[in-house]
Design a protein around this motif. Structure first.
Motif, PDB file in Angstrom:
ATOM      1  N   UNK A 195       0.878  -1.255  -0.015  1.00 61.23           N
ATOM      2  CA  UNK A 195      -0.116   0.039   0.131  1.00 61.23           C
ATOM      3  C   UNK A 195       0.964   1.189  -0.020  1.00 61.23           C
ATOM      4  N   UNK A 196       0.435   2.315  -0.486  1.00 56.07           N
ATOM      5  CA  UNK A 196       0.981   3.632  -0.400  1.00 56.07           C
ATOM      6  C   UNK A 196       0.099   4.789  -0.458  1.00 56.07           C
ATOM      7  N   UNK A 197       0.446   5.272   0.883  1.00 55.26           N
ATOM      8  CA  UNK A 197      -0.182   6.427   1.117  1.00 55.26           C
ATOM      9  C   UNK A 197       0.190   7.901   0.137  1.00 55.26           C
ATOM     10  N   UNK A 198      -0.860   8.422  -0.539  1.00 57.34           N
ATOM     11  CA  UNK A 198      -0.501   9.285  -1.668  1.00 57.34           C
ATOM     12  C   UNK A 198      -1.374  10.621  -1.353  1.00 57.34           C
ATOM     13  N   UNK A 199      -0.592  11.701  -1.560  1.00 53.45           N
ATOM     14  CA  UNK A 199      -1.275  12.934  -1.468  1.00 53.45           C
ATOM     15  C   UNK A 199      -1.330  13.558  -2.988  1.00 53.45           C
ATOM     16  N   UNK A 200      -2.415  13.243  -3.701  1.00 50.79           N
ATOM     17  CA  UNK A 200      -2.535  13.515  -5.190  1.00 50.79           C
ATOM     18  C   UNK A 200      -2.367  15.226  -5.435  1.00 50.79           C
ATOM     19  N   UNK A 201      -2.162  15.431  -6.742  1.00 48.57           N
ATOM     20  CA  UNK A 201      -1.991  16.607  -7.192  1.00 48.57           C
ATOM     21  C   UNK A 201      -3.183  17.577  -6.961  1.00 48.57           C
ATOM     22  N   UNK A 202      -4.524  17.078  -6.810  1.00 51.70           N
ATOM     23  CA  UNK A 202      -5.518  17.717  -6.573  1.00 51.70           C
ATOM     24  C   UNK A 202      -5.709  17.961  -4.920  1.00 51.70           C
ATOM     25  N   UNK A 203      -5.000  17.670  -4.212  1.00 48.18           N
ATOM     26  CA  UNK A 203      -5.091  17.711  -2.718  1.00 48.18           C
ATOM     27  C   UNK A 203      -5.720  16.175  -1.999  1.00 48.18           C
ATOM     28  N   UNK A 204      -6.409  15.632  -2.635  1.00 46.83           N
ATOM     29  CA  UNK A 204      -6.964  14.110  -2.167  1.00 46.83           C
ATOM     30  C   UNK A 204      -6.036  13.402  -1.565  1.00 46.83           C
ATOM     31  N   UNK A 227       2.786  11.172  -9.772  1.00 48.22           N
ATOM     32  CA  UNK A 227       1.268  11.194  -9.585  1.00 48.22           C
ATOM     33  C   UNK A 227       0.988  11.842  -8.155  1.00 48.22           C
ATOM     34  N   UNK A 228       1.975  12.441  -7.540  1.00 51.70           N
ATOM     35  CA  UNK A 228       1.673  13.218  -6.235  1.00 51.70           C
ATOM     36  C   UNK A 228       2.710  12.826  -5.409  1.00 51.70           C
ATOM     37  N   UNK A 229       2.729  13.309  -4.125  1.00 52.28           N
ATOM     38  CA  UNK A 229       3.525  13.052  -3.160  1.00 52.28           C
ATOM     39  C   UNK A 229       3.515  11.962  -2.034  1.00 52.28           C
ATOM     40  N   UNK A 230       4.321  10.753  -2.003  1.00 52.22           N
ATOM     41  CA  UNK A 230       3.951   9.843  -1.352  1.00 52.22           C
ATOM     42  C   UNK A 230       4.531  10.175   0.274  1.00 52.22           C
ATOM     43  N   UNK A 231       3.801   9.859   1.150  1.00 52.94           N
ATOM     44  CA  UNK A 231       4.109   9.905   2.514  1.00 52.94           C
ATOM     45  C   UNK A 231       4.447   8.810   3.325  1.00 52.94           C
ATOM     46  N   UNK A 232       3.920   7.766   2.824  1.00 60.72           N
ATOM     47  CA  UNK A 232       4.167   6.168   3.548  1.00 60.72           C
ATOM     48  C   UNK A 232       3.909   5.196   2.620  1.00 60.72           C
ATOM     49  N   UNK A 233       4.746   4.026   2.820  1.00 58.80           N
ATOM     50  CA  UNK A 233       4.564   2.966   2.303  1.00 58.80           C
ATOM     51  C   UNK A 233       4.391   1.654   3.281  1.00 58.80           C
ATOM     52  N   UNK A 234       3.432   0.920   2.834  1.00 64.58           N
ATOM     53  CA  UNK A 234       3.418  -0.244   3.718  1.00 64.58           C
ATOM     54  C   UNK A 234       4.095  -1.568   3.003  1.00 64.58           C
ATOM     55  N   UNK A 235       4.876  -2.288   3.675  1.00 66.41           N
ATOM     56  CA  UNK A 235       5.615  -3.395   3.065  1.00 66.41           C
ATOM     57  C   UNK A 235       5.702  -4.460   3.771  1.00 66.41           C
TER      58      UNK A 235
END
Length: 496
Positions: A195-204, A227-235
């Motif tokens: 899983x990847x926590x992502x802040x998308x360019x539209x702010x979502x 595709x945006x800025x990743x804040x966290x990875x689940x591995x």
């Protein structure tokens, strides 16, 4: 087994003050009035985040990269402390079309990939490591380097597929693919991301998984910051005992013996717990060979590494140790703060002839670049098993575009001091890569001719098709869906 090659003084910038008081969020700011944007950011983020200006000490740390060639004087550095603030920052920068950069570990040497003269977003505050024994997974913050992750997981007797040397950032490594000491056992690092926590360019703010958005999940695995800025990875995590290995250094006098030992290892070793990196290094005055051995257990099978241990060496630091100790043993950060660049060639097989050709290439460019402030020219060999594609069957990812075969990344790494010679070193990197590709094909490795190169090692200016092949149209379509206003196009890096 087939084998391959891997491996400032900053002056504060004083910006003119924005006259007439602080502009509001709705005020239109010209593209070059970045100090005004910095003030807007400072007044719109929460107390858990902070903007730093050139007169402040924290600013210097935020903008400094491993490679001085990828360090620029930004108008300001912002450290978001929450995903909501990351979203606000992206929306403000996108609205005013302000260039920016996202810095995780800051290990990319390519100019502008994690630096900017606009606004630098430093992910320093996203440094969580949360391990769940129940799920056997870990949540890893995007602002960490792998040294910190290994240290945090060690008490739980587990580890993760991360970088093989010290100082490498989590985010860039994973978003570019990720070859690990455990790759022979579990595949690429991106194949263990769930899983990847992502802040998308539209702010979502989204949690992207194979189920929630399979196409975006595909793009994030090798597609970097498009595709945006990743804040966290689940591995996924894996049991971790002590390991065996370390660094041996040889002189150029034993190159033929090292070449034979490496070739023999590549051809005969099928143990997935065993791996090596062998680098031919040119430093002022001499060529040395740095050889790193790894075995994923407290001791290797008898005789497995004897060919290397029996060659006369000038340094030998090999023992049973923790994974973190092994990763930090090589002096990987010896060129920190210098000008650096990588280039890469995919290699299928390593015969003694191929390895000797690599050694000769090292010596040739030593002569050509020695009077241009060169400090280190490095050519390294990494073996990976051909069984890697068998892991995570059915998995797809932006990189590699072809999972039917293993072509290991061959990294050529140059370090030098003076920006006057930047073009000389970039040209040499291109010529050297082309030469070694030609040599590989001459030795019958025709598959190398059109094989994808590893984007984490690719030199700036490398065409997208050389890294992503047939995936380029698919990635461009995904980029258009996720980021129709091209907000992430304002940041550096490989762009679809």
């Amino acid at each position: 087994m087939s084998c391959v090659l891997t491996f400032a003084l900053l002056l504060p910038l004083t910006l003119a003050a924005n006259g007439g008081g602080l502009p509001s969020y709705e005020t239109e700011i010209t593209a070059r009035d970045y100090s005004g944007i910095c003030q807007i950011l400072a007044t719109n983020i929460s107390p858990r985040s902070q903007v730093f200006f050139p007169v402040e000490k924290q600013y210097i740390g935020d903008i400094t990269n491993w490679a001085n060639s990828n360090t620029q004087l930004a108008a300001c550095a912002v450290e978001p402390g929450t995903e909501t603030d990351v979203a606000k920052i992206l929306q403000i920068l996108g609205k005013h079309r302000v260039p920016f950069a996202v810095k995780g570990g800051g290990h990319s040497p390519n100019p502008g990939f994690s630096s900017t003269r606009g606004v630098l977003i430093a992910m320093t505050r996203f440094r969580n490591v949360e391990y769940s024994a129940k799920s056997r997974r870990a949540n890893i913050g995007a602002g960490l380097i792998w040294d910190d992750v290994y240290a945090a997981l060690a008490p739980h007797e587990v580890s993760i597929l991360g970088a093989r040397v010290s100082g490498v950032g989590v985010a860039g490594f994973l978003l570019g693919g990720g070859y690990s000491w455990k790759t022979n056992q579990h595949g690429l690092a991106i194949d263990t991301v769930t899983a990847v926590r992502l802040v998308k360019p539209n702010g979502k703010i989204s949690v992207v998984t194979r189920r929630s958005d399979p196409e975006l999940f595909f793009g994030l695995k090798g597609g970097f910051n498009n595709f945006g800025i990743v804040t966290e990875f689940t591995m996924a995590t894996f049991p971790q005992t002590q390991v065996w290995g370390g660094l041996i250094t040889y002189t150029a006098a034993v190159i033929p013996r090292v070449a034979l030992a490496v070739s023999t290892f590549c051809q005969n070793t099928n143990d997935p717990k065993a791996s090596i990196i062998t680098a031919f290094n040119s430093i002022p005055g001499q060529v040395l060979i740095s050889h790193i051995m790894f075995y994923d257990a407290p001791s290797p099978p008898a005789g497995l590494f004897d060919d290397f241990l029996n060659i006369p060496s000038i340094v030998q630091d090999v023992s049973t140790r923790s994974l973190l100790s092994l990763v930090t043993a090589p002096p990987a950060n010896i060129t920190f703060g210098q000008r650096n660049a990588f280039n890469t060639v995919p290699i299928l097989e390593y015969s003694s002839d191929m390895i000797n050709a690599i050694a000769n290439e090292t010596m040739f460019w030593t002569r050509e670049l020695s009077n241009k402030t060169a400090t280190l020219l490095s050519y390294a060999i990494e073996p990976f098993l051909s069984s890697i594609p068998a892991f995570n069957k059915g998995a797809t990812s932006a990189y590699p575009p072809d999972r039917s075969r293993v072509l290991s990344p061959f990294d050529i790494s140059y370090s030098w001091l003076s920006g006057t010679y930047d073009n000389d070193f970039y040209l040499a990197l291109r010529q050297s890569a082309a030469q070694l590709r030609a040599v590989a094909m001459e030795y019958g490795q025709n598959a190398v001719g059109n094989a994808a190169v590893y984007p984490n090692y690719a030199l700036i200016g490398t065409p997208l098709k050389d890294m992503y092949g047939r995936n380029v149209p698919r990635l461009r379509a995904l980029k258009k869906r996720v980021d129709p206003k091209n907000v992430m196009g304002l940041a550096g890096g490989w762009k679809f």
